[in-house]
Design an enzyme around this catalytic site. Structure first.
Site, PDB file in Angstrom:
ATOM      1  N   GLY A  91      57.087  -1.239  81.445  1.00 48.55           N
ATOM      2  CA  GLY A  91      57.482  -2.750  80.773  1.00 48.55           C
ATOM      3  C   GLY A  91      55.748  -3.006  80.846  1.00 48.55           C
ATOM      4  O   GLY A  91      55.039  -3.428  80.717  1.00 48.55           O
ATOM      5  N   ALA A  92      56.170  -3.576  82.369  1.00 47.07           N
ATOM      6  CA  ALA A  92      54.876  -4.662  82.775  1.00 47.07           C
ATOM      7  C   ALA A  92      53.889  -3.858  83.107  1.00 47.07           C
ATOM      8  O   ALA A  92      53.074  -4.648  81.875  1.00 47.07           O
ATOM      9  CB  ALA A  92      55.303  -5.166  83.714  1.00 47.07           C
ATOM     10  N   GLY A 128      57.177  12.335  84.011  1.00 41.14           N
ATOM     11  CA  GLY A 128      56.657  10.482  83.852  1.00 41.14           C
ATOM     12  C   GLY A 128      54.407  10.779  83.231  1.00 41.14           C
ATOM     13  O   GLY A 128      55.071  11.367  81.998  1.00 41.14           O
ATOM     14  N   GLY A 166      61.678  -4.460  76.675  1.00 38.60           N
ATOM     15  CA  GLY A 166      61.867  -4.263  78.536  1.00 38.60           C
ATOM     16  C   GLY A 166      60.363  -4.735  78.660  1.00 38.60           C
ATOM     17  O   GLY A 166      59.067  -4.139  78.234  1.00 38.60           O
ATOM     18  N   VAL A 203      60.090  13.082  80.181  1.00 35.56           N
ATOM     19  CA  VAL A 203      60.218  13.795  80.889  1.00 35.56           C
ATOM     20  C   VAL A 203      58.984  14.166  81.594  1.00 35.56           C
ATOM     21  O   VAL A 203      57.613  13.967  81.345  1.00 35.56           O
ATOM     22  CB  VAL A 203      60.703  15.309  80.326  1.00 35.56           C
ATOM     23  CG1 VAL A 203      60.440  16.459  81.194  1.00 35.56           C
ATOM     24  CG2 VAL A 203      61.781  15.616  79.662  1.00 35.56           C
ATOM     25  N   GLY A 249      59.919  -4.282  83.211  1.00 35.31           N
ATOM     26  CA  GLY A 249      60.632  -3.923  83.984  1.00 35.31           C
ATOM     27  C   GLY A 249      59.055  -3.265  84.919  1.00 35.31           C
ATOM     28  O   GLY A 249      57.902  -3.401  84.187  1.00 35.31           O
ATOM     29  N   LYS A 287      66.757  15.555  81.369  1.00 40.46           N
ATOM     30  CA  LYS A 287      65.666  15.496  80.531  1.00 40.46           C
ATOM     31  C   LYS A 287      65.520  17.324  80.960  1.00 40.46           C
ATOM     32  O   LYS A 287      64.736  18.193  80.031  1.00 40.46           O
ATOM     33  CB  LYS A 287      64.506  15.287  82.302  1.00 40.46           C
ATOM     34  CG  LYS A 287      64.107  13.791  82.495  1.00 40.46           C
ATOM     35  CD  LYS A 287      63.823  14.089  83.458  1.00 40.46           C
ATOM     36  CE  LYS A 287      63.251  12.429  83.860  1.00 40.46           C
ATOM     37  NZ  LYS A 287      63.003  11.955  85.444  1.00 40.46           N
ATOM     38  N   GLU A 324      56.951  12.235  74.691  1.00 40.74           N
ATOM     39  CA  GLU A 324      56.641  12.060  76.673  1.00 40.74           C
ATOM     40  C   GLU A 324      57.066  12.063  77.609  1.00 40.74           C
ATOM     41  O   GLU A 324      56.931  12.136  78.404  1.00 40.74           O
ATOM     42  CB  GLU A 324      54.862  12.293  76.150  1.00 40.74           C
ATOM     43  CG  GLU A 324      54.029  13.110  77.460  1.00 40.74           C
ATOM     44  CD  GLU A 324      53.882  14.458  77.056  1.00 40.74           C
ATOM     45  OE1 GLU A 324      54.022  15.152  76.172  1.00 40.74           O
ATOM     46  OE2 GLU A 324      55.049  14.458  78.231  1.00 40.74           O
ATOM     47  N   LYS A 380      65.114   9.071  78.377  1.00 39.04           N
ATOM     48  CA  LYS A 380      65.757  10.611  78.832  1.00 39.04           C
ATOM     49  C   LYS A 380      67.219  10.228  78.850  1.00 39.04           C
ATOM     50  O   LYS A 380      68.273  11.548  77.949  1.00 39.04           O
ATOM     51  CB  LYS A 380      65.900  10.728  80.040  1.00 39.04           C
ATOM     52  CG  LYS A 380      65.594  10.207  81.211  1.00 39.04           C
ATOM     53  CD  LYS A 380      64.506   9.742  81.571  1.00 39.04           C
ATOM     54  CE  LYS A 380      64.877   8.478  82.624  1.00 39.04           C
ATOM     55  NZ  LYS A 380      63.309   8.702  83.708  1.00 39.04           N
TER      56      LYS A 380
HETATM   57  N1  LIG Z   1      60.390   4.106  86.595  1.00 40.59           N
HETATM   58  C1  LIG Z   1      59.781   5.152  86.118  1.00 40.59           C
HETATM   59  O1  LIG Z   1      59.231   6.259  86.871  1.00 40.59           O
HETATM   60  C2  LIG Z   1      60.136   6.202  84.430  1.00 40.59           C
HETATM   61  C3  LIG Z   1      61.102   5.480  83.628  1.00 40.59           C
HETATM   62  N2  LIG Z   1      61.257   6.193  82.301  1.00 40.59           N
HETATM   63  C4  LIG Z   1      62.647   5.405  81.563  1.00 40.59           C
HETATM   64  O2  LIG Z   1      61.728   4.016  81.131  1.00 40.59           O
HETATM   65  C5  LIG Z   1      62.639   3.036  81.068  1.00 40.59           C
HETATM   66  C6  LIG Z   1      62.216   2.018  81.976  1.00 40.59           C
HETATM   67  O3  LIG Z   1      62.293   2.580  82.856  1.00 40.59           O
HETATM   68  P1  LIG Z   1      62.456   0.658  84.418  1.00 40.59           P
HETATM   69  O4  LIG Z   1      60.569   0.277  83.011  1.00 40.59           O
HETATM   70  O5  LIG Z   1      62.118   1.634  85.436  1.00 40.59           O
HETATM   71  O6  LIG Z   1      63.768   0.413  84.734  1.00 40.59           O
HETATM   72  P2  LIG Z   1      63.637  -1.096  84.455  1.00 40.59           P
HETATM   73  O7  LIG Z   1      65.120  -1.593  85.455  1.00 40.59           O
HETATM   74  O8  LIG Z   1      62.228  -1.757  85.757  1.00 40.59           O
HETATM   75  O9  LIG Z   1      63.146  -1.836  83.670  1.00 40.59           O
HETATM   76  C7  LIG Z   1      64.115  -2.650  82.001  1.00 40.59           C
HETATM   77  C8  LIG Z   1      64.396  -3.911  81.967  1.00 40.59           C
HETATM   78  O10 LIG Z   1      64.502  -4.069  81.346  1.00 40.59           O
HETATM   79  C9  LIG Z   1      65.145  -5.127  80.593  1.00 40.59           C
HETATM   80  N3  LIG Z   1      66.166  -5.340  80.023  1.00 40.59           N
HETATM   81  C10 LIG Z   1      67.411  -5.284  79.404  1.00 40.59           C
HETATM   82  N4  LIG Z   1      68.373  -5.485  78.817  1.00 40.59           N
HETATM   83  C11 LIG Z   1      67.259  -5.972  77.638  1.00 40.59           C
HETATM   84  C12 LIG Z   1      67.313  -6.906  76.227  1.00 40.59           C
HETATM   85  N5  LIG Z   1      68.451  -6.577  76.013  1.00 40.59           N
HETATM   86  N6  LIG Z   1      66.480  -7.157  76.044  1.00 40.59           N
HETATM   87  C13 LIG Z   1      65.095  -6.725  76.910  1.00 40.59           C
HETATM   88  N7  LIG Z   1      64.568  -6.435  77.557  1.00 40.59           N
HETATM   89  C14 LIG Z   1      66.092  -5.826  78.419  1.00 40.59           C
HETATM   90  C15 LIG Z   1      65.711  -5.570  82.587  1.00 40.59           C
HETATM   91  O11 LIG Z   1      65.887  -6.959  82.932  1.00 40.59           O
HETATM   92  C16 LIG Z   1      64.317  -4.841  83.276  1.00 40.59           C
HETATM   93  O12 LIG Z   1      63.179  -5.541  83.112  1.00 40.59           O
HETATM   94  C17 LIG Z   1      64.047   3.840  81.103  1.00 40.59           C
HETATM   95  O13 LIG Z   1      64.521   4.093  80.267  1.00 40.59           O
HETATM   96  C18 LIG Z   1      63.763   4.727  82.141  1.00 40.59           C
HETATM   97  O14 LIG Z   1      64.595   5.667  82.148  1.00 40.59           O
HETATM   98  C19 LIG Z   1      61.008   7.144  82.809  1.00 40.59           C
HETATM   99  C20 LIG Z   1      59.737   8.035  83.123  1.00 40.59           C
HETATM  100  C21 LIG Z   1      59.877   7.103  84.593  1.00 40.59           C
HETATM  101  N1  LIG Z   2      64.365   7.671  87.769  1.00 44.80           N
HETATM  102  C1  LIG Z   2      63.770   8.649  87.577  1.00 44.80           C
HETATM  103  C2  LIG Z   2      61.921   8.036  86.564  1.00 44.80           C
HETATM  104  C3  LIG Z   2      61.103   9.159  85.850  1.00 44.80           C
HETATM  105  O1  LIG Z   2      62.020   9.724  84.814  1.00 44.80           O
HETATM  106  C4  LIG Z   2      62.506   9.210  88.465  1.00 44.80           C
HETATM  107  O2  LIG Z   2      62.805   9.434  89.377  1.00 44.80           O
HETATM  108  O3  LIG Z   2      62.016  10.725  88.340  1.00 44.80           O
HETATM  109 NA    NA Z   3      55.391  13.103  80.241  1.00 44.13          NA
END
Ligand SMILES: NC(=O)C1=CN([C@@H]2O[C@H](COP(=O)(O)OP(=O)(O)OC[C@H]3O[C@@H](n4cnc5c(N)ncnc54)[C@H](O)[C@@H]3O)[C@@H](O)[C@H]2O)C=CC1
Ligand SMILES: N[C@@H](CC=O)C(=O)O
Ligand code: NA
Length: 458
Positions: free
Chosen positions: A27-28, A144, A22, A142, A24, A215, A139, A115
């Site tokens: 991940g980026a 961030g 991933g 919950v 996104g 969380k 980590e 989570k």
């Molecule tokens: N954005 C945030 O502030 C936070 C996010 N998280 C968690 O981190 C994780 C990622 O969150 P984000 O990056 O925000 O989500 P996002 O939706 O931006 O990124 C997820 C990425 O995974 C890709 N993807 C989907 N299916 C796939 C597959 N089969 N193979 C490869 N890539 C695939 C999507 O195209 C997307 O680019 C989630 O579990 C989220 O709950 C945790 C804490 C904070």
């Molecule tokens: N969608 C979540 C991302 C972090 O866990 C939030 O808004 O807190």
């Molecule tokens: Na944390």
């Protein structure tokens, strides 16, 4: 497209290979750190670290940071099978769950921020890691960037935690804060939170409270050494919180926040933990009241440590990548030891279930309440309301009559109606819901606008 190393290449020598699933919001940023700060991360680990591949759904998708083309692959399974350490940042149940399972089953290390998955399958995945010699760290799941799970799991492991309470969802805190401070509309604030990378792929998880409930389950599990899941958490989101509620709360010196609370019953009560997520009124002087935007804060109360507060950026790609990278360095060091000694190094048991405490239903919760209603503006109304509360063993801490209003909520001068806002002393959820039902039955009560829980203490 990347040329994936074979398993034998990755486990020979002192190189730690990493596969990222991933790319996104989070991940980026993790990919960027692993590429741009590779030397720093390698130095922190004590051995060279190499990002072997980044599994994506579509290699052509534009990203916050441009992942070098040679690292991209659409074959997530092959990547998982070829590296020492897997970082899962796809989110959701599947395919994330199956890929994590696959990595753990072959004894690899896994770092994730998922989570939703952990709150439903955490116990099972931790057991799998313990059985196979794999490692699982989360980590980022919950708070961030806030280091909160490791302090609970490790620093406080010699103490008894009694309560964990906090703002753990950045999106809803951002929305409520914008509504409170700028008068923004709910939809506009949510759209902005999505644009800033705070919201889940489906933001219903945020606004319905499900993300905070996941969380709460993770925090409760680690704090009370009992395997709680998402289903153990009582959950109310912010979709029913109106601009009028926020304005009325502000006029009474309160702010509305979505809180996640995991609290152990005290001596003399039935043993167990009540886990709950709901909009909560906080006095503006409460430390959590000043947590703005997408920031998060978590209070932990422990018998010997007393009160602790953890504060920081709870959402967003960059802050979250910091927590991911902290786990990556920690587990990479363990992988390195494993490689050096050829033995499996046990990781801290995350979900032990040692305390055997059950999750208790919301009816067992005791808290203060705020009841906002419109009533007939005539003599004896207040006495009638007070009698209903007393009959249900609910006592009044304060009562306000902000002015005469119509049923539509507009202020007017006539004696048509009045608004009454009550804050109760501590009451049981059961007594409160019976009270509200009885108030609704009073002919002088025109409408009960809202019933919200109140927290005045940490
Ligand atoms: N954005 C945030 O502030 C936070 C996010 N998280 C968690 O981190 C994780 C990622 O969150 P984000 O990056 O925000 O989500 P996002 O939706 O931006 O990124 C997820 C990425 O995974 C890709 N993807 C989907 N299916 C796939 C597959 N089969 N193979 C490869 N890539 C695939 C999507 O195209 C997307 O680019 C989630 O579990 C989220 O709950 C945790 C804490 C904070
Ligand atoms: N969608 C979540 C991302 C972090 O866990 C939030 O808004 O807190
Ligand atoms: Na944390």
């Amino acid at each position: 497209m990347t040329q994936l190393p074979t398993p034998s290449q990755s486990i020979s020598g002192e190189m730690i290979t990493i596969g990222l699933l991933g790319a996104g919001n989070v991940g980026a940023q993790v990919a960027r750190t692993l590429v741009e700060d590779r030397e720093l991360i390698s130095a922190r680990v004590g051995a060279p670290v190499r990002l072997a591949g980044v599994a994506v759904r579509d290699p052509e998708t534009p990203r916050d940071w441009k992942v070098p083309g040679e690292l991209l692959t659409t074959d997530a399974e092959a990547l998982v099978d070829s590296v020492d350490l897997v970082i899962e940042l796809i989110g959701g149940m599947e395919p994330a769950g199956a890929l994590i399972e696959r990595a753990l089953a072959r004894g690899a290390a896994v770092v994730t921020g998922n989570k939703a998955l952990l709150a439903s399958r955490g116990a099972e995945l931790n057991a799998l890691a313990a059985h196979s010699g794999g490692l699982l760290r989360y980590e980022a799941s919950v708070g961030g960037a806030i280091p909160i799970l490791r302090p609970i799991e490790e620093s406080l492991s010699g103490d008894r935690i009694t309560k964990v309470m906090g703002i753990v969802n950045g999106t809803t805190n951002y929305i409520l804060d914008q509504m409170d401070t700028t008068g923004a509309a709910f939809g506009d604030a949510l759209a902005e939170a999505q644009k800033l990378g705070y919201a889940e792929a489906d933001p219903t998880a945020d606004v319905a409270g499900h993300d905070a409930a996941a969380k709460a389950a993770i925090l409760g599990t680690l704090a009370f050494h009992a395997p709680f899941s998402f289903d153990d958490v009582y959950c109310e989101g912010i979709t029913e919180v109106s601009a009028d509620d926020i304005e009325a709360a502000a006029a009474s010196g309160y702010v509305i926040k979505l809180l996640a609370i995991a609290e152990k019953h005290s001596a003399g009560q039935a043993p167990g933990v009540v886990l709950r997520v709901h909009p909560t009124l906080l006095p503006r002087t409460h430390p959590l009241a000043s947590v703005r935007g997408a920031f998060n804060a978590v209070f932990v109360v422990a018998e010997n440590a007393g009160e602790l507060m953890f504060y920081g950026q709870g959402a967003g790609g960059k802050p979250t990548s910091s927590a991911i990278m902290g786990d990556v360095v920690a587990v990479a060091r363990t992988v390195l030891m494993k490689k050096g000694t050829g033995t499996s190094v046990p990781d801290a048991p995350s979900i032990s279930g040692e305390a055997g405490l059950p999750a208790l239903p919301i009816e067992k919760a005791t808290t203060q309440y705020y009841i906002d209603m419109e009533v007939a503006d005539r003599e004896g109304v207040i006495a009638g309301i007070a009698r209903v509360l007393a009959d249900h063993h609910v006592s009044i801490e304060s009562m306000r009559q902000p002015g005469s209003v119509t049923v539509e909520g507009e202020v007017e001068d006539s004696d048509n109606g009045a608004r009454v806002q009550i804050v109760t002393h501590l009451a049981s959820e059961k007594n409160l819901s019976e009270t509200v039902q009885a108030l609704r039955g009073l002919d002088v009560v025109k409408t009960v606008n809202s019933v919200l829980r109140v927290e005045v203490e940490k």
